[in-house]
Design a protein around this motif. Structure first.
Motif, PDB file in Angstrom:
ATOM      1  N   LEU A   1     -56.873 -21.932  -3.234  1.00 25.17           N
ATOM      2  CA  LEU A   1     -55.501 -21.562  -3.593  1.00 25.17           C
ATOM      3  C   LEU A   1     -54.562 -22.738  -3.341  1.00 25.17           C
ATOM      4  O   LEU A   1     -53.679 -23.034  -4.150  1.00 25.17           O
ATOM      5  CB  LEU A   1     -55.068 -20.330  -2.794  1.00 25.17           C
ATOM      6  CG  LEU A   1     -53.642 -19.818  -3.051  1.00 25.17           C
ATOM      7  CD1 LEU A   1     -53.487 -19.387  -4.500  1.00 25.17           C
ATOM      8  CD2 LEU A   1     -53.296 -18.663  -2.133  1.00 25.17           C
ATOM      9  N   ILE A   2     -54.783 -23.406  -2.209  1.00 26.66           N
ATOM     10  CA  ILE A   2     -53.896 -24.523  -1.859  1.00 26.66           C
ATOM     11  C   ILE A   2     -54.147 -25.729  -2.771  1.00 26.66           C
ATOM     12  O   ILE A   2     -53.205 -26.404  -3.196  1.00 26.66           O
ATOM     13  CB  ILE A   2     -54.075 -24.892  -0.374  1.00 26.66           C
ATOM     14  CG1 ILE A   2     -53.482 -23.775   0.492  1.00 26.66           C
ATOM     15  CG2 ILE A   2     -53.398 -26.227  -0.051  1.00 26.66           C
ATOM     16  CD1 ILE A   2     -53.966 -23.777   1.908  1.00 26.66           C
ATOM     17  N   SER A   3     -55.411 -25.934  -3.131  1.00 20.30           N
ATOM     18  CA  SER A   3     -55.711 -27.118  -3.941  1.00 20.30           C
ATOM     19  C   SER A   3     -55.242 -26.971  -5.389  1.00 20.30           C
ATOM     20  O   SER A   3     -54.845 -27.942  -6.022  1.00 20.30           O
ATOM     21  CB  SER A   3     -57.206 -27.439  -3.880  1.00 20.30           C
ATOM     22  OG  SER A   3     -57.930 -26.408  -4.494  1.00 20.30           O
TER      23      SER A   3
ATOM     24  N   PRO B   1     -52.842 -24.317  -6.738  1.00 19.15           N
ATOM     25  CA  PRO B   1     -52.050 -23.076  -6.684  1.00 19.15           C
ATOM     26  C   PRO B   1     -51.552 -22.649  -8.059  1.00 19.15           C
ATOM     27  O   PRO B   1     -51.564 -21.458  -8.375  1.00 19.15           O
ATOM     28  CB  PRO B   1     -50.883 -23.450  -5.762  1.00 19.15           C
ATOM     29  CG  PRO B   1     -50.800 -24.942  -5.812  1.00 19.15           C
ATOM     30  CD  PRO B   1     -52.191 -25.441  -6.048  1.00 19.15           C
TER      31      PRO B   1
ATOM     32  N   PHE C   1     -58.444 -19.553   0.670  1.00 22.52           N
ATOM     33  CA  PHE C   1     -57.116 -20.164   0.652  1.00 22.52           C
ATOM     34  C   PHE C   1     -57.186 -21.660   0.347  1.00 22.52           C
ATOM     35  O   PHE C   1     -56.233 -22.244  -0.147  1.00 22.52           O
ATOM     36  CB  PHE C   1     -56.409 -19.924   1.989  1.00 22.52           C
ATOM     37  CG  PHE C   1     -55.885 -18.527   2.119  1.00 22.52           C
ATOM     38  CD1 PHE C   1     -54.723 -18.155   1.448  1.00 22.52           C
ATOM     39  CD2 PHE C   1     -56.540 -17.579   2.888  1.00 22.52           C
ATOM     40  CE1 PHE C   1     -54.235 -16.873   1.552  1.00 22.52           C
ATOM     41  CE2 PHE C   1     -56.050 -16.293   2.990  1.00 22.52           C
ATOM     42  CZ  PHE C   1     -54.898 -15.929   2.323  1.00 22.52           C
ATOM     43  N   GLY C   2     -58.357 -22.245   0.635  1.00 20.84           N
ATOM     44  CA  GLY C   2     -58.540 -23.663   0.331  1.00 20.84           C
ATOM     45  C   GLY C   2     -58.347 -23.906  -1.155  1.00 20.84           C
ATOM     46  O   GLY C   2     -57.589 -24.789  -1.577  1.00 20.84           O
TER      47      GLY C   2
END
Lengths: 195, 638
Positions: B304-306, B308, B301-302
């Motif tokens: 994905l968040i950085s 997206p 998810f890291g």
């Protein structure tokens, strides 16, 4: 030696006192076959071919049953309706049973006196057996005097035992051909001839 | 310490599964999404309950896929596989090649080397056997055209993993970046080059060994094991068999899943097949669950968040490209309408082999670490959205796009004015159908089990494939002209649906229904159908009758007692029906429900003792009476 086939029609054999003893007395006798029809056809689905074969292989046939409402339990009626086919048992070409002996073995709660035909409204056992007699006559069979056990409700174990050994004697006599067909037809009951 | 870790982890995994799967099921998502969500939640990016060891767990849990293929093999007859050869190699081959070319081209356009493009294309061209088969199985779609096509494609992908693994190291050298490849891998390539034919020979030996052992030897082993009467040893043997086959295949460089699948097929006609199935099934289920959890946990998810935007675009493109390829090929291979969209959506994700291949490509220097983590994330996300896509397909696309069209491909039924329609021709319907047909009654038979249909057709039964809950199918089966509709399906809800449909559209039809339980009977009584027969009652009563005769009862007596009980049972059921609904309960399980029904039934039975029918033939009461009369007037009477 005559081959004797006894067809026992009793829907409640396990509670029967007389018919059970009678059947036991003749079951297993040499040359005699005893068949418990309600056990063979519990669903009334009668194997007509099989029954006709049994008849063909027998010289003497016995219908043994309680005298329900002055007649037979319903399975015997069903049996008669289905097995005695036109073209087999009767009709121009139906001569398969010609000359065979047939006898009814009846047990009834009523005493012999209760069936005195002279009293008004009463019929004798022989009169009441007329449909059976006429049926077999049409099939060119010889309807013998019936073996009748009267007053069954009042019979004790000894009485029943006596009836049973009498029955065995009658069946033995039929098997061994001790009497002529004329003699066997002459009396009201066969009991009167042999016992 | 280590042990403590193990138990702690076990509790985390199990708890996550036990909580999330029922919730997901309840919400209509299916178990796969439940497991994936559980993995995400306990993974390092949400709760962080599991960390890097999740990867090891994933490797271990991948064995669930092996077991699943073993079980699929067990259910597959070799001749069926042969019949599928066209779709396996045609559909499967084209899917992989075309998808790989398109995805690879996109990768190259985005700046990857040609070698990396090929590796990425082949890696992402593969779909997830675990997710697809588990989901399709759960939805009962495996037997349908879309399920069969999906299976063919997955099987081909499984087979092709082996050459892809052999190809990836070569891609590295062609891209002049082999320097980072580990020594181990180079040795592996060397071995492959030098002893390639030896390896092929070994593969052949192992495969024929599996076939011979499976066909001729295993049953003796199982016979001996079965004689010990120890169930766990049988289970151990079954596991040993699966694991040993997988190991052997791995040893000679073939896919373990393929090996398990092969041994499954070999054992498909084995007399111990069902025991094997029952023994391996729970392990498969648990391992697959574990696998899905670890996929969920692996989602980065890291990353994905950085970035997206990038990830979402890539995810969307992957699914779009695969969907298009599948959809177009599906059409070519005869899939129509809803079957085709289902097929295309089901296989549009990346698969578990991607995890292996991405790592392998990274080790061989075909791709770099940045690309590798993006690929892993996209694959994991694509797996996670598959259940959602299928849900979308079910709830939105199908009803909108194919409102008038069948979801399943139904047979065309020739109109011949048969007086009887039989819906459901399985264990129950067959006996009745044979009886009717033997008596010259023409019946149109509907069944949705293709296997049954094949057999029955071979023997000249007019059986048609189709789901009788559909109005148009009932119509084409001639419900308008028929006199009697027999509903003999074993699924209660399906049965009631057919009854409702027929009642609504064909009021003239006599409807006779097989009932499967008390509730079902109530529902049918509510609907006032023309006849209801509980499917097991009659034969169990008949067997009971035989028990009595073997205990020495006269057959006629036993027959009559059965009749009495039959009538009594009818009375009890109607009595219960009048009172049911007063306290309606929800049961936790079928078994619990059955026990409760039984209690209800037996209770009512005690209250209504059966009346002896045959009193008239029993002369004892009359005898007593006469004896009494006789005693009171000893002078004699007549």
């Amino acid at each position: 030696m005559n081959r004797v086939s006894i067809l026992v029609f009793h829907p409640l054999m396990h509670k029967s006192r007389v018919n059970q003893k009678l059947a036991l007395a003749v079951d297993g006798m040499e040359g005699v076959s005893t068949r418990f029809m309600y056990d063979i056809y519990p669903d009334f689905y009668i194997d007509v071919k099989k029954e006709q074969e049994v008849l063909l292989e027998s010289d003497t046939i016995v219908w043994q049953h309680p005298f329900y409402w002055y007649s037979s339990p319903s399975l015997l009626k069903e049996w008669i309706d289905l097995v005695l086919e036109h073209g087999f048992a009767y009709g121009r070409k139906g001569r398969a049973l010609e000359g065979k002996q047939i006898m009814s073995t009846i047990s009834t709660g009523g005493r012999r006196e209760a069936y005195l035909s002279d009293e008004d409204g009463k019929f004798s056992v022989r009169q009441l057996l007329a449909p059976f007699e006429q049926t077999t006559t049409l099939c060119r069979m010889n309807y013998l005097s019936p073996f009748v056990t009267h007053g069954t409700h009042l019979l004790d174990e000894n009485g029943i035992g006596e009836a049973a050994s009498g029955y065995a004697k009658v069946i033995g006599a039929l098997r061994d051909g001790l009497y002529s067909t004329e003699e066997l037809r002459k009396h009201e009951y066969i009991n009167d001839l042999i016992l | 310490m280590h042990q403590q870790d193990f138990f702690q982890n076990a509790i985390i995994y199990l708890l996550a599964a036990v909580i999330s799967v029922p919730v997901a099921k309840r919400l209509g998502f299916g178990s796969v999404l439940g497991y994936l969500l559980a993995g995400m939640i306990i993974g390092p990016f949400v709760l962080g309950l599991i960390g890097s060891e999740g990867e090891d767990v994933m490797n271990f849990a991948e064995f669930g896929v092996v077991m699943m293929l073993f079980l699929i093999g067990l259910e597959l007859k070799p001749n069926l596989l042969w019949e599928m050869r066209k779709s396996i190699f045609g559909l499967g081959g084209l899917q992989l090649v075309i998808s790989a070319v398109l995805i690879g081209t996109i990768a190259v356009v985005l700046g990857q080397t040609v070698g990396a493009g090929v590796a990425i294309g082949l890696t992402l061209g593969l779909s997830s056997t675990a997710i697809v088969l588990q989901t399709l199985n759960e939805k009962g779609l495996m037997k349908q055209a879309s399920g069969q096509a999906s299976f063919s494609v997955l099987l081909f992908q499984d087979i092709s993993v082996v050459p892809i693994l052999a190809l990836i190291p070569l891609l590295a050298s062609s891209a002049f970046s082999a320097g980072t490849a580990s020594h181990e891998d180079i040795r592996y390539i060397g071995e492959l080059e030098i002893t390639g034919w030896v390896q092929v020979a070994m593969m052949l030996v192992v495969i024929s060994g599996i076939v011979v052992v499976g066909l001729y030897l295993v049953k003796y082993v199982f016979r001996i094991i079965a004689r010990t009467g120890l169930r766990e040893i049988f289970t151990a043997t079954a596991l040993l068999l699966v694991i040993a086959t997988a190991m052997l295949m791995d040893l000679v460089g073939l896919s373990p899943a393929l090996g398990a699948f092969l041994s499954g097929i070999v054992l498909a006609n084995n007399e111990y097949r069902h025991e094997l199935e029952a023994d391996v099934e729970p392990f498969k289920g648990l391992l697959l669950g574990l696998f899905f959890i670890s996929v969920g946990a692996s989602i980065n998810f890291g990353l994905l968040i950085s970035s997206p935007g990038l990830i979402v675009i890539l995810l969307f493109s992957l699914i779009a490209v695969k969907f298009m390829v599948l959809f177009i090929l599906g059409r070519f291979f005869g899939l129509r309408g809803g079957q085709n969209t289902l097929f295309a959506f089901a296989l549009a994700q990346g698969g578990e082999f991607a995890f292996v291949l991405v790592a392998f490509s990274l080790n061989n220097g075909v791709i770099d670490a940045g690309v590798s983590s993006i690929l892993l994330l996209v694959v994991a996300l694509s797996m996670a959205v598959t259940p959602l896509l299928l849900l979308l397909n079910d709830k939105l696309i199908l009803p909108l796009a194919f409102r008038s069209e069948n979801i399943r491909e139904h047979d065309v039924i020739d109109q011949n004015g048969h007086p009887v329609i039989i819906a459901g021709f399985g264990r129950f319907g067959v006996g009745m159908g044979r009886f009717l047909i033997a008596n010259g009654i023409k019946a149109t038979i509907l069944d949705d089990n293709p296997d049954n249909i094949e057999v029955l057709r071979k023997f000249g039964f007019k059986v048609y494939y189709g789901d009788a809950t559909r109005a148009d199918l009932l119509a084409s089966a001639g419900a308008g002209e028929a006199k009697v509709l027999v509903v003999a399906v074993d699924d209660k809800h399906q049965s009631l649906k057919i009854v409702d449909l027929a009642k609504r559209n064909y009021p003239h039809l006599k409807i006779l229904v097989r009932s499967t339980d008390l509730d079902h009977t109530y529902e049918l009584l509510d609907r006032k159908v023309d006849g209801i027969k509980r499917d097991t009652f009659e034969s169990s009563l008949r067997l009971g009758t035989e028990v009595l005769t073997h205990l020495g009862y006269n057959s006629y007596r036993a027959h009559r007692l059965a009749g009495t009980f039959r009538q009594h049972n009818r009375k009890v059921i109607h009595e219960l029906y009048r009172h049911h609904g007063e306290d309606e309960k929800k049961y936790l399980s079928e078994a619990k429900k059955f026990a409760s029904e039984l209690e209800e039934l037996l209770q009512a039975e005690n209250e209504d003792s059966s009346h002896e029918q045959d009193c008239s033939w029993d002369v004892s009461s009359r005898r007593e009476e006469i004896q009494q009369i006789n005693r009171s007037s000893p002078k004699g009477s007549n």
